[in-house]
Design an enzyme around this catalytic site. Structure first.
Site, short mmCIF file in Angstrom:
data_model
loop_
_atom_site.label_atom_id
_atom_site.label_comp_id
_atom_site.label_asym_id
_atom_site.label_seq_id
_atom_site.Cartn_x
_atom_site.Cartn_y
_atom_site.Cartn_z
N GLN A 5 0.83 -1.24 0.00
CA GLN A 5 -0.06 0.05 0.00
C GLN A 5 1.12 1.12 0.10
O GLN A 5 0.60 2.14 -0.84
CB GLN A 5 -0.85 0.07 1.24
CG GLN A 5 -2.06 0.90 1.17
CD GLN A 5 -3.08 0.54 0.03
OE1 GLN A 5 -3.04 -0.55 -0.22
NE2 GLN A 5 -3.45 1.59 -1.02
N HIS A 51 2.46 2.97 -3.18
CA HIS A 51 1.83 3.78 -4.25
C HIS A 51 2.23 5.41 -4.19
O HIS A 51 2.41 5.65 -5.21
CB HIS A 51 0.25 3.71 -3.88
CG HIS A 51 -0.27 2.56 -4.46
ND1 HIS A 51 -0.35 2.27 -5.90
CD2 HIS A 51 -0.95 1.39 -4.09
CE1 HIS A 51 -1.09 1.23 -6.15
NE2 HIS A 51 -1.27 0.49 -5.17
N ASP A 93 -5.54 -6.66 -6.67
CA ASP A 93 -5.32 -5.36 -7.34
C ASP A 93 -4.97 -5.80 -8.95
O ASP A 93 -5.37 -4.95 -9.81
CB ASP A 93 -3.85 -4.91 -7.11
CG ASP A 93 -4.24 -3.95 -5.93
OD1 ASP A 93 -5.31 -3.74 -5.35
OD2 ASP A 93 -3.01 -3.78 -5.14
N HIS A 142 -52.42 17.83 -12.79
CA HIS A 142 -52.03 16.55 -12.38
C HIS A 142 -53.52 15.72 -12.25
O HIS A 142 -53.84 14.55 -12.57
CB HIS A 142 -51.30 16.49 -11.06
CG HIS A 142 -49.74 16.78 -11.47
ND1 HIS A 142 -49.43 18.05 -11.91
CD2 HIS A 142 -48.34 15.92 -11.66
CE1 HIS A 142 -47.64 18.00 -11.78
NE2 HIS A 142 -47.52 16.77 -11.73
#
Lengths: 436, 436
Positions: free
Chosen positions: B264, B267, B366, B425
């Site tokens: 992690q 990155h 991943d 309506h």
């Protein structure tokens, strides 16, 4: 031509695309003044909590309170509003709620998983959100039906707590809105609105709990605030003015179609009503119905402005071209006022809701058919959907590798990770490759 | 304590919630300078089309071109990149693509409908979007796996045309990214990036076709531009830095967990790695593994900054408290490094992806497990989901009333419409009530 001068377009004309673009052009402009005001409100509510919300509510809604507690409506008060509703209104609201709930039950997604030959399990876990906020506009656009349409899908999804905010300008409460909140099972109601209500829901205050998602329409300050807090919380769409596109083969009573167009136009001056037909005589007959019926309408002032500024009658060569126009517009409401609507539906690619045949007035869908009346406007049906249970559920991927599976796929992950220069990724996968 | 000084928190401490908030605090600030630049770029691309995109690309990416045509990569060039890939890389990419496609096939929604006793039909029609845009970052974060993860769900959904944009600073092309585009079936690729690429996709230019939705990560200019065009087109989430939360009962090899945390942290400096365990000794052992393994890592500079600034080890009293911490954080990646992960999953309410057991390295997920690696970051798993086929499909409500159904529900709609003061309506519904 009529005194209304409803715009006529011909789908075969060379400049049709340009005319259509001009007709549809709509942009809710958050100018820099609005942006600055909203930024200030968001910042102050975020740092000062209740105190800021109370101050803004006193300033903008003239409610004259000294604490947030005074702005909360108790559950008992909601129940009281429901109890005191005239029987006919209560029954109608209850029947609408039953049908909306039934329809939305079919939108629920379930968790799923599958196991591969080597024992590896993959899947997706579906869970409801913990807490959501529903924005209900105050004043003239405060609609009980919208309370049902926003709250019931969240309820069906299994959301733990529903917080409703509704501004009460001058302290005025709408009993029907409170009754609808009671019926829909809204947990807490705060009489706050504008960007300060959006901020309170997004960040939380001492009194207003922070939510996970905010849904519901509002004015330009609300829309701007929602766009700004997107990411801190989830939001639904940014709604533009409501619109209807009617495709007609000329087989529906022209008075019915005129009234369907009115029912769109009466929402507000910016609402858009468009009628498309290959039958030019029929377009004339609907126009005559409009001219005859308009003086009998309670909201004729609004209807007239809406039709004059934003309506259009489009002549097409055949129903296939009418369908092309519909796909080009991606309307919020699409009425197929034709003998055989089933024949057209397969070719419709973009529409919020499709009202099929002579008997399916949009108004039935707005209140009680079952499907949601919160629909993508301004052509956003190209990429978005009616509000639904899926807006209140979210998903988590599930991955459980067996020892064999990890060993087998480790080299694939390793090669790809090294290709991206991410060697910790590669080594993390390589650890799980069997060494024997 | 180690030289890294990874932050330690105790979930039982009185100030734990405050410490956790501080640990998680993250805000991608689009300051007014960024906003002004992006607004100008969006405005110029919208009005000047290709000319503005070419100018910005020359200025920001130094590509030195005189027309948009020079910035398009032909299908042949993509195929060539795939053909020239080393066999091992090509096989790995192909195996990943097969698994991602298989998993996503299970996310497809189908149209549905049901007919009531009186002949009224209700349902929902599900359709793919016509055209979507995929933003792929250039430079060091240009990942072929992201091309697969963004393009394949769109393909599975049945999207008609996929347009990819990827900036090529200094004209540098990433062959793996081109190969992945060929493999995923991307239709057209333009070497443009930044806010100008987002604008080109959102508004269309003479050369770049307008899309219905834009997905994919990017820098602060890309994120700001996506937020600004939201509503003109659909967008996916606004991504923050990547993060992992590992819950461990102490039964996984500490080296494996250290490497998972590294994967992690490598990155970028802002990435966040958090380990939670009731076993204080185990936390020490993982720290020792980190200290021992760190000098062997290619990207140790990035890893070290990331761990020092943003990592934490959290001691909890038991696994139930560990699960509470996970739900509080709503992590992008949640690794359940425990003997019996199945026992914990029912209590996990919020997570982008759940990696279960000792063998499920995040790295496998991943690249090639099958589920998507585009996941909600920064706690947004509270309200959002992994990128999926559902992001490329949209729904239209179907409503067809029978004469009997319209007659029966007309009074309900009429009462509710009159309660809201919307008489057109009401009358539109009343026309459909049988008069006999």
């Amino acid at each position: 031509m009529s005194e209304l001068n409803i715009q006529r377009l011909d789908a075969g004309a060379a400049d049709f695309e340009a005319s259509l673009q001009k007709l549809l052009a709509w942009e809710a402009v958050s100018d820099s003044g609005v942006n600055a005001t909203v930024d200030e409100i968001l910042g102050r509510v975020r740092t000062q909590g209740d105190a800021a919300v109370v101050e803004y509510s006193n300033r903008f809604d003239r409610v004259g309170v000294s604490s947030m507690a005074e702005l909360e409506i108790s559950r008992e008060r909601l129940e009281q509003a429901l109890e005191e509703l005239p029987q006919a209104q209560r029954s109608a609201l209850e029947e609408a709620a039953v049908r909306v709930r039934d329809y939305h039950e079919r939108q629920k997604s379930d968790s799923w998983s599958y196991t591969e030959a080597d024992g590896t399990m993959l899947g997706q876990k579906v869970t409801p959100m913990d807490r959501v906020g529903i924005y209900v506009p105050g004043g003239k656009a405060s609609y009980p039906s919208s309370v049902l349409m926003n709250a019931l899908p969240a309820k069906v999804a299994g959301v733990g707590e529903i917080i409703m905010v509704v501004p009460t300008p001058g302290g005025e409460l709408n009993e029907l809105v409170l009754a609808a909140a009671a019926l829909a099972g809204v947990d807490r109601v705060f009489c706050i609105g504008g960007a300060q209500a959006v901020a309170a829901l997004a960040y939380g205050t001492e009194t207003v709990p922070r939510v996970d998602k905010i849904v519901g329409p509002g004015n330009i300050y609300v829309a701007t605030a929602k766009r700004a807090v997107f990411g801190v919380v989830g939001i639904d769409m940014i709604a533009g003015p409501s619109e209807i596109l009617v495709l007609s083969d000329g087989s529906t009573d022209p008075d019915w179609i005129a009234m369907d167009l009115f029912s769109q136009a009466e929402h507000d001056e910016d609402a858009q009503s468009i009628l498309v037909s290959p039958d030019a005589d029929y377009l004339d007959r609907v126009e005559q119905s409009i001219l005859r019926l308009l003086p009998t309408m309670e909201r004729r002032g609004i209807i007239e402005v809406s039709l004059r500024n934003r309506a259009a009658f489009i002549h097409v060569k055949d129903m296939a071209q009418a369908v092309d126009v519909a796909n080009r517009i991606a309307p919020e409401h699409l009425e197929l006022a034709v003998e055989n609507p089933q024949a057209l539906v397969p070719d419709i690619r973009h529409a919020g809701a499709i009202f099929m045949g002579h008997y399916t007035a949009e108004a039935l869908g707005d209140y009680c058919a079952g499907p949601n009346h919160v629909l993508p406007t301004s052509g956003t049906a190209r990429f978005s959907s009616p509000l639904g249970v899926y807006d209140f559920q979210k998903r988590s991927s599930l991955i459980q590798f067996s020892a064999d599976g990890a060993s087998k796929l480790g080299p694939v992950a390793s090669i790809l990770a090294r290709g991206e220069g991410l060697t910790a990724h590669a080594r993390s996968a390589e650890y799980r490759i069997k060494q024997d």
